[in-house]
Design a protein around this motif. Structure first.
Motif, PDB file in Angstrom:
ATOM      1  N   TRP A 238     -50.113  48.669  86.013  1.00 33.01           N
ATOM      2  CA  TRP A 238     -50.436  48.555  87.438  1.00 33.01           C
ATOM      3  C   TRP A 238     -51.175  47.242  87.718  1.00 33.01           C
ATOM      4  CZ3 TRP A 238     -47.488  51.437  90.159  1.00 33.01           C
ATOM      5  CH2 TRP A 238     -47.053  52.650  89.638  1.00 33.01           C
ATOM      6  N   SER A 239     -50.674  46.198  87.076  1.00 37.50           N
ATOM      7  CA  SER A 239     -51.270  44.866  87.233  1.00 37.50           C
ATOM      8  C   SER A 239     -50.350  43.984  88.069  1.00 37.50           C
ATOM      9  CB  SER A 239     -51.509  44.234  85.862  1.00 37.50           C
ATOM     10  OG  SER A 239     -50.318  44.283  85.079  1.00 37.50           O
ATOM     11  N   SER A 240     -50.833  42.777  88.364  1.00 39.75           N
ATOM     12  CA  SER A 240     -50.093  41.835  89.219  1.00 39.75           C
ATOM     13  C   SER A 240     -49.661  40.588  88.460  1.00 39.75           C
ATOM     14  CB  SER A 240     -50.962  41.433  90.419  1.00 39.75           C
ATOM     15  OG  SER A 240     -51.291  42.552  91.212  1.00 39.75           O
ATOM     16  N   ASP A 241     -49.546  40.702  87.129  1.00 42.89           N
ATOM     17  CA  ASP A 241     -49.228  39.528  86.306  1.00 42.89           C
ATOM     18  C   ASP A 241     -47.847  38.965  86.617  1.00 42.89           C
ATOM     19  OD1 ASP A 241     -51.656  39.922  85.061  1.00 42.89           O
ATOM     20  OD2 ASP A 241     -50.797  41.085  83.407  1.00 42.89           O
ATOM     21  N   TYR A 242     -46.882  39.877  86.845  1.00 44.43           N
ATOM     22  CA  TYR A 242     -45.489  39.433  86.997  1.00 44.43           C
ATOM     23  C   TYR A 242     -45.161  39.217  88.475  1.00 44.43           C
ATOM     24  CZ  TYR A 242     -44.920  40.628  82.077  1.00 44.43           C
ATOM     25  OH  TYR A 242     -45.031  40.674  80.705  1.00 44.43           O
ATOM     26  N   ARG A 243     -45.858  38.271  89.075  1.00 44.05           N
ATOM     27  CA  ARG A 243     -45.625  37.887  90.479  1.00 44.05           C
ATOM     28  C   ARG A 243     -44.818  36.587  90.483  1.00 44.05           C
ATOM     29  NH1 ARG A 243     -48.848  37.137  95.716  1.00 44.05           N
ATOM     30  NH2 ARG A 243     -50.448  38.521  94.898  1.00 44.05           N
ATOM     31  N   PHE A 244     -43.776  36.534  91.307  1.00 46.29           N
ATOM     32  CA  PHE A 244     -42.906  35.368  91.401  1.00 46.29           C
ATOM     33  C   PHE A 244     -42.846  34.911  92.858  1.00 46.29           C
ATOM     34  CE2 PHE A 244     -41.775  37.686  87.681  1.00 46.29           C
ATOM     35  CZ  PHE A 244     -41.521  36.710  86.729  1.00 46.29           C
ATOM     36  N   ALA A 245     -42.948  33.602  93.053  1.00 41.28           N
ATOM     37  CA  ALA A 245     -42.871  33.014  94.390  1.00 41.28           C
ATOM     38  C   ALA A 245     -41.756  31.983  94.414  1.00 41.28           C
ATOM     39  CB  ALA A 245     -44.195  32.355  94.753  1.00 41.28           C
ATOM     40  N   SER A 246     -41.339  31.626  95.601  1.00 43.32           N
ATOM     41  CA  SER A 246     -40.436  30.488  95.713  1.00 43.32           C
ATOM     42  C   SER A 246     -41.243  29.204  95.567  1.00 43.32           C
ATOM     43  CB  SER A 246     -39.726  30.510  97.068  1.00 43.32           C
ATOM     44  OG  SER A 246     -40.633  30.152  98.101  1.00 43.32           O
ATOM     45  N   GLU A 247     -40.549  28.144  95.269  1.00 48.77           N
ATOM     46  CA  GLU A 247     -41.219  26.853  95.108  1.00 48.77           C
ATOM     47  C   GLU A 247     -41.940  26.445  96.390  1.00 48.77           C
ATOM     48  OE1 GLU A 247     -42.714  23.658  93.327  1.00 48.77           O
ATOM     49  OE2 GLU A 247     -41.443  25.070  92.254  1.00 48.77           O
ATOM     50  N   GLU A 248     -41.392  26.850  97.538  1.00 52.23           N
ATOM     51  CA  GLU A 248     -41.988  26.446  98.823  1.00 52.23           C
ATOM     52  C   GLU A 248     -43.198  27.295  99.209  1.00 52.23           C
ATOM     53  OE1 GLU A 248     -39.016  26.393 101.854  1.00 52.23           O
ATOM     54  OE2 GLU A 248     -38.030  24.581 101.075  1.00 52.23           O
ATOM     55  N   ASP A 261     -33.111  26.812  95.377  1.00 50.41           N
ATOM     56  CA  ASP A 261     -31.705  27.219  95.310  1.00 50.41           C
ATOM     57  C   ASP A 261     -31.550  28.534  94.537  1.00 50.41           C
ATOM     58  OD1 ASP A 261     -32.481  25.952  92.972  1.00 50.41           O
ATOM     59  OD2 ASP A 261     -30.531  25.056  92.589  1.00 50.41           O
ATOM     60  N   VAL A 262     -32.359  28.690  93.485  1.00 53.65           N
ATOM     61  CA  VAL A 262     -32.317  29.927  92.705  1.00 53.65           C
ATOM     62  C   VAL A 262     -32.935  31.084  93.502  1.00 53.65           C
ATOM     63  CG1 VAL A 262     -33.023  31.043  90.558  1.00 53.65           C
ATOM     64  CG2 VAL A 262     -32.424  28.609  90.569  1.00 53.65           C
ATOM     65  N   TRP A 263     -34.047  30.801  94.195  1.00 56.30           N
ATOM     66  CA  TRP A 263     -34.700  31.826  95.021  1.00 56.30           C
ATOM     67  C   TRP A 263     -33.758  32.362  96.096  1.00 56.30           C
ATOM     68  CZ3 TRP A 263     -39.127  34.526  94.634  1.00 56.30           C
ATOM     69  CH2 TRP A 263     -39.653  35.159  95.772  1.00 56.30           C
ATOM     70  N   ASN A 264     -33.058  31.464  96.752  1.00 57.06           N
ATOM     71  CA  ASN A 264     -32.119  31.887  97.796  1.00 57.06           C
ATOM     72  C   ASN A 264     -30.969  32.703  97.215  1.00 57.06           C
ATOM     73  OD1 ASN A 264     -33.550  30.710  99.920  1.00 57.06           O
ATOM     74  ND2 ASN A 264     -32.571  28.723  99.624  1.00 57.06           N
ATOM     75  N   LYS A 265     -30.548  32.344  95.997  1.00 52.95           N
ATOM     76  CA  LYS A 265     -29.496  33.112  95.332  1.00 52.95           C
ATOM     77  C   LYS A 265     -30.010  34.507  94.963  1.00 52.95           C
ATOM     78  CE  LYS A 265     -26.151  32.819  91.544  1.00 52.95           C
ATOM     79  NZ  LYS A 265     -25.659  32.027  90.394  1.00 52.95           N
ATOM     80  N   MET A 266     -31.286  34.598  94.539  1.00 51.74           N
ATOM     81  CA  MET A 266     -31.879  35.901  94.217  1.00 51.74           C
ATOM     82  C   MET A 266     -31.941  36.791  95.453  1.00 51.74           C
ATOM     83  SD  MET A 266     -34.984  34.714  91.673  1.00 51.74           S
ATOM     84  CE  MET A 266     -35.702  36.364  91.508  1.00 51.74           C
ATOM     85  N   LYS A 267     -32.142  36.193  96.620  1.00 54.72           N
ATOM     86  CA  LYS A 267     -32.206  36.969  97.851  1.00 54.72           C
ATOM     87  C   LYS A 267     -30.815  37.424  98.318  1.00 54.72           C
ATOM     88  CE  LYS A 267     -34.743  35.256 101.135  1.00 54.72           C
ATOM     89  NZ  LYS A 267     -35.260  34.218 102.052  1.00 54.72           N
ATOM     90  N   ALA A 268     -29.792  36.691  97.889  1.00 51.72           N
ATOM     91  CA  ALA A 268     -28.448  36.962  98.397  1.00 51.72           C
ATOM     92  C   ALA A 268     -27.571  37.748  97.426  1.00 51.72           C
ATOM     93  CB  ALA A 268     -27.754  35.633  98.735  1.00 51.72           C
ATOM     94  N   GLU A 269     -27.890  37.689  96.124  1.00 56.85           N
ATOM     95  CA  GLU A 269     -27.011  38.283  95.126  1.00 56.85           C
ATOM     96  C   GLU A 269     -27.783  39.231  94.213  1.00 56.85           C
ATOM     97  OE1 GLU A 269     -24.786  35.401  92.924  1.00 56.85           O
ATOM     98  OE2 GLU A 269     -24.371  34.160  94.680  1.00 56.85           O
TER      99      GLU A 269
END
Length: 628
Positions: A238-248, A261-269
């Motif tokens: 129940w930790s927050s270690d694996y948090r991922f953000a977009s570069e922006e 480009d990878v972030w947008n692909k993760m949102k779409a696919e």
């Protein structure tokens, strides 16, 4: 001030969630003794008649009845354990849904979440009536509640109906389902296939002309890595270690900022994560813990979680399945939390058909794809690439370290598009070039694909000066008259058209290194721990195969004595040398043997990352290291 408020809001959310877990003894039992009867979660939360359901909770040993909304009661179900029940949804569930109730002789417990009733509706197919479908081809089905399709009925080669089970579907989602036409066992002719659902619907497909596949071969799943743990982050509790953000939208709180480009692909696919743990409880939410991907946490028994059989699991993630989460991840980030697991890797997966015929075939392993985000080069610096460790924000893509190290040690390939490209491979500081002259048509490193694109071969080891600088100064493709379409490796895969016979070659020798005579020349390291003493540094993705799955060593010998040990000779696999007659050694009858190795559970695993892997002993010459 906004960041402070956001942080306090996130902290408050964590506190409230923690108190919720403490207070809800019925729904959120943590496996401790005497927690009583309670429903923790169930999956799926939307069902149709005969839909298999997994219920997780506590105190299930005495359950005698399960009540569904609308008065439907079930007494025929499987109590897997005190914490798990499997049951098929009955008919008569109320259309507007409601709570799920489990009953014992003297107690009952109600679910926190509602269970609802679904209905499959097909709106279209990727193939239209009159078109041809070849063996091995993928067919897509579009609509709503498609997760309730449990089989596809087609005709086999003899014209007899055959069912493709839902477990064999290529993809199974709410709005899109994808299945593969059998490669050879398909009727050569025109007919109408049928989709079957759990609740008895029979949905007719378009009338298609089916043809068996023209050649043998196999489908190869190619991973495109997004992020790899590498042992830097540990088990989730129940930790927050694996948090991922977009570069922006990065703030410094994330463990990795994903290129846009990878972030947008993760949102779409759809993408996937590999996790490690005996009994994982996975919650996919935002960094503010505000919205979850699924109504209930993902645990064993959930269709989104696949047991890989080696202590790891694969989670299939489509952010588009939760419009609320998708609308928040840009600002609030993406968080993997829960308990009992570590996140090993995040990746996209693509199926590639490899023709057979017994020879060796080339399979692309993508590093980066343009996707139309970058245009033609005109002595510009747009196509700059950095390693994850040396990124500055100037690069178009930060490459994961295992892939970056592989690019520094092995040839890779670039597809460029242009009529008359002039290519300069240099550093981001324009200080050192790969070749003395720019690469143009006629150069042996540039191959015309005949379709308006060219294949560029790049071997950074051919320029010691450039190789020394790329970690700090990055890698740049510049020049004029072309765009970069993709960067990739090529893996050589043996064909043969049958399952189990496909080889991925890790290393192949020509015998020039000589025979083993209690010597150390056949030492292998991973790409991150190489010292120069090894005969070959194995890329990190293939090193993981070495550590977790079965692999093989072909060797030439009349009477070998084989010791599989570390480069420090500290630990021997199986504790013994291997001779002809050993179950791990197969005589091929032509002066060669094949050694089958699986290191899982052996003490050697504790040291090979640092001490390397060594094949020594006497009277044999290693020829090829590979897996299937």
């Amino acid at each position: 001030m906004k960041h402070i408020i956001n942080y306090l809001g996130a902290l408050l959310a964590v506190v409230l969630i923690g108190s919720t877990f403490t207070a809800c003894s019925d729904d959120d039992a943590n496996g401790s003794a005497n927690v009583g009867l309670g429903i923790k979660a169930f999956f799926p939360t939307k069902v149709v008649t005969n839909q298999p359901i997994t219920i997780n909770g506590s105190g299930f040993d005495g359950v005698t009845e399960i009540d569904f909304p609308g008065g439907a009661k079930v007494t025929n179900f499987e109590i897997v354990s005190d914490n798990m029940i499997r049951v098929n949804a009955p008919s008569g569930i109320a259309a507007d849904g409601g709570k799920l109730i489990v009953r014992t002789a003297d107690d009952q417990a109600e679910s926190r979440m509602d269970i609802s009733l679904g209905h499959t509706n097909v709106t279209g197919f990727s193939k239209q009536s009159g078109e041809q479908a070849s063996g091995g081809e993928l067919i897509e089905v579009y609509g709503s509640d498609l997760e309730f399709i449990n089989s596809v009925e087609l005709l086999n080669a003899e014209g007899v109906p055959q069912l493709i089970d839902h477990k064999d579907f290529y993809r199974k989602g709410t709005s899109k389902m994808v299945f593969r036409v059998p490669k050879k066992d398909i009727f050569d002719g025109t007919f109408v296939g049928i989709l079957h659902t759990y609740d008895g619907q029979e949905i007719l497909m378009p009338e298609l002309t089916y043809k068996p596949g023209a050649e043998e071969g196999h489908w190869e799943t190619v991973k495109t890595p997004i992020w790899t743990n590498g042992g830097t982050l540990g088990e989730i509790n129940w930790s927050s270690d694996y948090r991922f953000a977009s570069e922006e939208s990065k703030t410094g709180e994330e463990c990795y900022a994903v290129p846009m480009d990878v972030w947008n692909k993760m949102k779409a696919e759809t993408f996937f994560i590999t996790i490690k743990g005996d009994n994982p409880q996975v919650r996919i939410t935002t960094g503010w813990w505000s919205t979850n991907l699924t109504a209930d946490d993902i645990m064993p028994g959930n269709d989104l979680l696949t047991d890989n059989g080696d202590g790891t699991w694969t989670v299939e993630i489509t952010l588009g399945n939760s419009a609320d989460l998708l609308g928040l991840v840009d600002e609030q980030h993406l968080l993997f939390t829960g308990s009992g697991y570590t996140v090993e890797e995040i990746y996209f997966a693509e199926e590639v058909w490899v023709p057979g015929g017994g020879g060796e075939e080339e399979v692309k392993v993508p590093v980066w794809t343009n996707g139309g985000t970058l245009g033609e080069i005109n002595w510009s610096s747009d196509y700059r690439f950095a390693s994850e460790e040396s990124k500055t924000g100037e690069e178009c893509y930060a490459i994961p370290m295992d892939t970056w190290n592989k690019m520094k040690s092995e040839p890779f390939y670039v597809t460029v598009k242009g009529d008359n490209p002039q290519i300069r491979v240099t550093t981001g500081w324009w200080s050192t070039n790969l070749t003395a002259d720019d690469i143009m048509p006629g150069n042996e490193l540039l191959e015309d694909n005949g379709d308006g694109t060219w294949k560029l071969t790049v071997d950074l080891t051919s320029s010691a000066d450039l190789l020394d600088l790329v970690d700090v100064q990055h890698l740049l493709f510049t020049g004029g008259g072309y765009t970069v379409e993709e960067i990739y490796f090529i893996e050589i895969v043996s064909g043969g058209g049958g399952s189990g016979g496909n080889e991925v070659v890790i290393w192949q020798g020509d015998g020039s290194a000589g025979a083993v005579s209690w010597s150390s020349q056949y030492r292998f390291s991973n790409a991150e721990s190489k010292t120069g003493e090894e005969i070959f540094a194995i890329p990190m993705d293939q090193w993981e195969v070495i550590k977790t799955k079965t692999f093989y060593l072909d060797l030439q010998s009349d009477d070998p004595q084989i010791r599989v040990t570390t480069g420090w000779w500290s630990t021997t696999w199986t504790g013994n040398d291997i001779f002809p007659g050993d179950e791990h050694l197969t005589d091929n009858g032509n002066g060669t043997y094949t050694l089958e190795v699986n290191l899982t559970g052996d003490p050697i695993l504790d040291s090979i990352d640092v001490e390397h892997l060594l094949f020594t002993g006497d009277r044999y010459t290693p020829l090829k290291l590979y897996y299937k």
